[in-house]
Scaffold this active site. Structure first.
Site, mmCIF file in Angstrom:
data_model
loop_
_atom_site.group_PDB
_atom_site.id
_atom_site.type_symbol
_atom_site.label_atom_id
_atom_site.label_comp_id
_atom_site.label_asym_id
_atom_site.label_seq_id
_atom_site.Cartn_x
_atom_site.Cartn_y
_atom_site.Cartn_z
ATOM 1 N N ILE A 12 7.455 17.565 -15.146
ATOM 2 C CA ILE A 12 8.715 18.043 -14.805
ATOM 3 C C ILE A 12 8.921 17.841 -13.500
ATOM 4 O O ILE A 12 9.805 17.393 -12.816
ATOM 5 C CB ILE A 12 9.082 19.512 -15.171
ATOM 6 C CG1 ILE A 12 9.061 19.209 -16.788
ATOM 7 C CG2 ILE A 12 10.608 19.959 -14.778
ATOM 8 C CD1 ILE A 12 10.096 18.721 -17.363
ATOM 9 N N CYS A 140 14.196 21.935 -22.427
ATOM 10 C CA CYS A 140 14.558 20.586 -22.740
ATOM 11 C C CYS A 140 15.564 21.055 -24.060
ATOM 12 O O CYS A 140 16.518 20.459 -24.264
ATOM 13 C CB CYS A 140 13.732 19.855 -23.244
ATOM 14 S SG CYS A 140 12.046 20.464 -24.260
ATOM 15 N N HIS A 220 12.439 14.839 -29.197
ATOM 16 C CA HIS A 220 12.700 15.776 -30.140
ATOM 17 C C HIS A 220 13.874 15.253 -30.661
ATOM 18 O O HIS A 220 14.795 14.388 -30.413
ATOM 19 C CB HIS A 220 13.378 17.491 -29.560
ATOM 20 C CG HIS A 220 12.242 18.229 -28.704
ATOM 21 N ND1 HIS A 220 11.164 18.387 -29.009
ATOM 22 C CD2 HIS A 220 12.587 18.250 -27.451
ATOM 23 C CE1 HIS A 220 10.536 18.876 -28.106
ATOM 24 N NE2 HIS A 220 10.978 19.141 -26.946
HETATM 25 P P1 NAP Z 1 2.481 19.778 -16.505
HETATM 26 O O1 NAP Z 1 2.985 18.428 -16.998
HETATM 27 O O2 NAP Z 1 1.279 20.601 -17.277
HETATM 28 O O3 NAP Z 1 2.534 19.997 -14.979
HETATM 29 C C1 NAP Z 1 2.334 21.241 -14.238
HETATM 30 C C2 NAP Z 1 1.827 21.108 -12.851
HETATM 31 O O4 NAP Z 1 1.953 22.351 -12.276
HETATM 32 C C3 NAP Z 1 0.727 20.212 -12.761
HETATM 33 O O5 NAP Z 1 1.189 19.211 -11.631
HETATM 34 C C4 NAP Z 1 -0.043 21.137 -12.190
HETATM 35 O O6 NAP Z 1 -1.060 20.434 -11.251
HETATM 36 C C5 NAP Z 1 0.520 22.065 -11.532
HETATM 37 N N1 NAP Z 1 -0.144 23.564 -11.502
HETATM 38 C C6 NAP Z 1 -1.183 23.750 -12.355
HETATM 39 N N2 NAP Z 1 -1.436 25.198 -12.135
HETATM 40 C C7 NAP Z 1 -0.500 25.548 -10.952
HETATM 41 C C8 NAP Z 1 -0.525 26.606 -10.200
HETATM 42 N N3 NAP Z 1 -1.378 27.700 -10.584
HETATM 43 N N4 NAP Z 1 0.252 26.673 -9.199
HETATM 44 C C9 NAP Z 1 1.147 25.499 -8.956
HETATM 45 N N5 NAP Z 1 1.238 24.424 -9.617
HETATM 46 C C10 NAP Z 1 0.168 24.411 -10.580
HETATM 47 O O7 NAP Z 1 3.659 20.758 -16.956
HETATM 48 P P2 NAP Z 1 5.423 20.510 -17.084
HETATM 49 O O8 NAP Z 1 5.335 20.038 -18.467
HETATM 50 O O9 NAP Z 1 5.718 19.536 -15.927
HETATM 51 O O10 NAP Z 1 5.744 22.021 -17.199
HETATM 52 C C11 NAP Z 1 6.412 22.614 -16.292
HETATM 53 C C12 NAP Z 1 7.420 23.756 -16.723
HETATM 54 O O11 NAP Z 1 8.342 23.133 -17.189
HETATM 55 C C13 NAP Z 1 7.185 24.707 -17.827
HETATM 56 O O12 NAP Z 1 7.789 25.861 -17.550
HETATM 57 C C14 NAP Z 1 7.521 23.903 -19.026
HETATM 58 O O13 NAP Z 1 7.660 24.800 -20.158
HETATM 59 C C15 NAP Z 1 8.898 23.473 -18.644
HETATM 60 N N6 NAP Z 1 9.358 22.297 -19.340
HETATM 61 C C16 NAP Z 1 8.629 21.404 -19.666
HETATM 62 C C17 NAP Z 1 9.140 20.242 -20.629
HETATM 63 C C18 NAP Z 1 8.146 19.247 -21.192
HETATM 64 O O14 NAP Z 1 8.555 18.678 -21.934
HETATM 65 N N7 NAP Z 1 7.072 18.754 -20.511
HETATM 66 C C19 NAP Z 1 10.677 20.250 -20.774
HETATM 67 C C20 NAP Z 1 11.120 20.951 -20.177
HETATM 68 C C21 NAP Z 1 10.769 22.283 -19.756
HETATM 69 P P3 NAP Z 1 -2.649 19.950 -11.430
HETATM 70 O O15 NAP Z 1 -2.302 18.741 -12.579
HETATM 71 O O16 NAP Z 1 -3.144 19.334 -10.213
HETATM 72 O O17 NAP Z 1 -3.444 21.024 -12.136
#
Ligand code: NAP
Length: 337
Positions: A12, A140, A220
């Protein structure tokens, strides 16, 4: 020009960074990573200043030869607003840090409503986000459901909604989660959390949701059923949805018969990372049966909430008071025509 920090440059976060960079009234002042992997190197290559999300891990970046401009604390000093894109639940732990730094913050759908006390979708409640310090942009699935419920409720009155969500198992880059050969009721006990989540944005809507998880990573699929107070014909429903923002009609008769072909369309459109920011509604599925409305829509989980984050920034930073103007500005800058 609003100065925007992105804490968490993952699925995201990287998309929000690019969407912010495409606007003329906001700029990215930096992004964070916990580890110096290829995504960290790509952030730098794209011109973003990189910061260590976890100050104790600064040394890892130096060891890997990835240059950082400082830690999250340094980044927050430069920002007016931070978008927290860390994995679900971690955003709530970050809130005291943002309060201490005196920056506004947006949280994502993996956080609980209570983290901000206000859940956002641009078409539904932009006005209520104006000037707020904390906002949660809903997930989403919730974004996708709110986008259709709001205009249909205004046009015809929604008496009852039922949505069956067929959820992608995980995102394409995630190799740890499953299932790889099963269909999983998720959760088994009804209803799923999605209905209550929609009610954080549209509290008056009567909604029940059921969800299953399937072995696919790309989108989805929602099966929607609505009992409306004034029963319209399918053409009237189509007209209302056609006028609503961030809705794209797709047709099975055009060969768009599955989520796979919709993603292929995203590729052919030259969308960044093949993102489909709009709800993709199968136009040929819209029907009224026994006085109730039914249709299918596909939701690209990695990208549909991205434009909503841009509108949330604009509302919170009081850059634009009119929801429609912000939505149009966001869409145009992102290339959503
Ligand atoms: P993600 O792909 O796992 O990315 C998370 C990011 O946060 C990575 O860059 C990670 O960095 C970083 N991170 C990990 N631990 C951290 C910390 N303690 N402090 C700051 N950054 C940290 O997750 P995502 O899918 O983008 O999800 C992010 C949010 O969006 C969540 O709330 C999720 O529920 C929401 N969301 C996700 C989706 C989806 O389909 N993916 C859709 C809508 C909403 P490193 O890689 O360097 O560890």
């Amino acid at each position: 020009m609003a100065k925007v920090a992105i804490n968490g440059y993952g699925t995201i976060g990287k998309r929000i960074a690019d969407a912010v960079a495409a606007q003329d009234d906001m700029q990215v002042v930096g992004v964070t990573k916990t580890k110096p992997d290829f995504e960290a190197r790509m952030a730098i290559e794209k011109g973003y200043e990189l910061y260590a999300a976890i100050p104790e891990k600064q040394g890892d970046f130096k060891k890997a030869g990835v240059s950082i401009a400082g830690t999250i604390h340094d980044l927050l000093k430069k920002a007016d607003i931070v978008v927290d894109c860390a994995p679900g639940g971690i955003g709530a732990e970050h809130k005291p840090m943002y309060e201490k730094a005196g920056v506004k913050a947006i949280f994502e759908g993996g956080e609980k409503h209570e983290v901000a006390g206000f859940s956002f979708n641009a078409i539904c409640n932009y006005g209520k986000a104006i000037g707020r310090d904390f906002v949660r942009v809903v997930s989403c699935n919730t974004t996708g459901i709110c986008r259709v419920l709001y205009p249909l409720d205004r046009a015809f009155g929604v008496e009852k909604t039922r949505v069956v969500l067929v959820r992608r198992a995980t995102d394409p880059g995630d190799i740890k989660k499953g299932p790889i050969n099963a269909i999983v009721p998720d959760p088994v006990k009804l209803p799923s959390h999605h209905g209550p989540d929609v009610q954080t944005v549209l509290p008056h809507i009567n909604i029940t949701t059921l969800a299953i998880k399937v072995p696919t990573t790309i989108m989805h699929l929602h099966m929607l059923n609505m009992k409306l107070k004034n029963t319209p014909g399918p053409d009237e429903v189509r007209d209302v949805l056609a006028k609503a923002p961030r809705i794209r009609f797709v047709k099975a008769s055009d060969g768009l018969t599955s989520t796979a072909s919709i993603i292929e369309l995203g590729r052919d459109l030259g969308r960044p990372r093949y993102d489909m920011w709009e709800n993709c509604i199968w136009e040929d599925s819209i029907c009224i049966d026994d006085g109730e409305l039914y249709f299918f829509q596909a939701i690209h989980q990695e990208s549909d909430a991205i434009p909503e984050n841009i509108d949330a920034i604009r509302a919170m930073m009081e850059l634009e008071n009119d929801a429609q103007k912000s939505i149009q500005k966001t869409n145009k800058a992102m290339g959503m025509l």
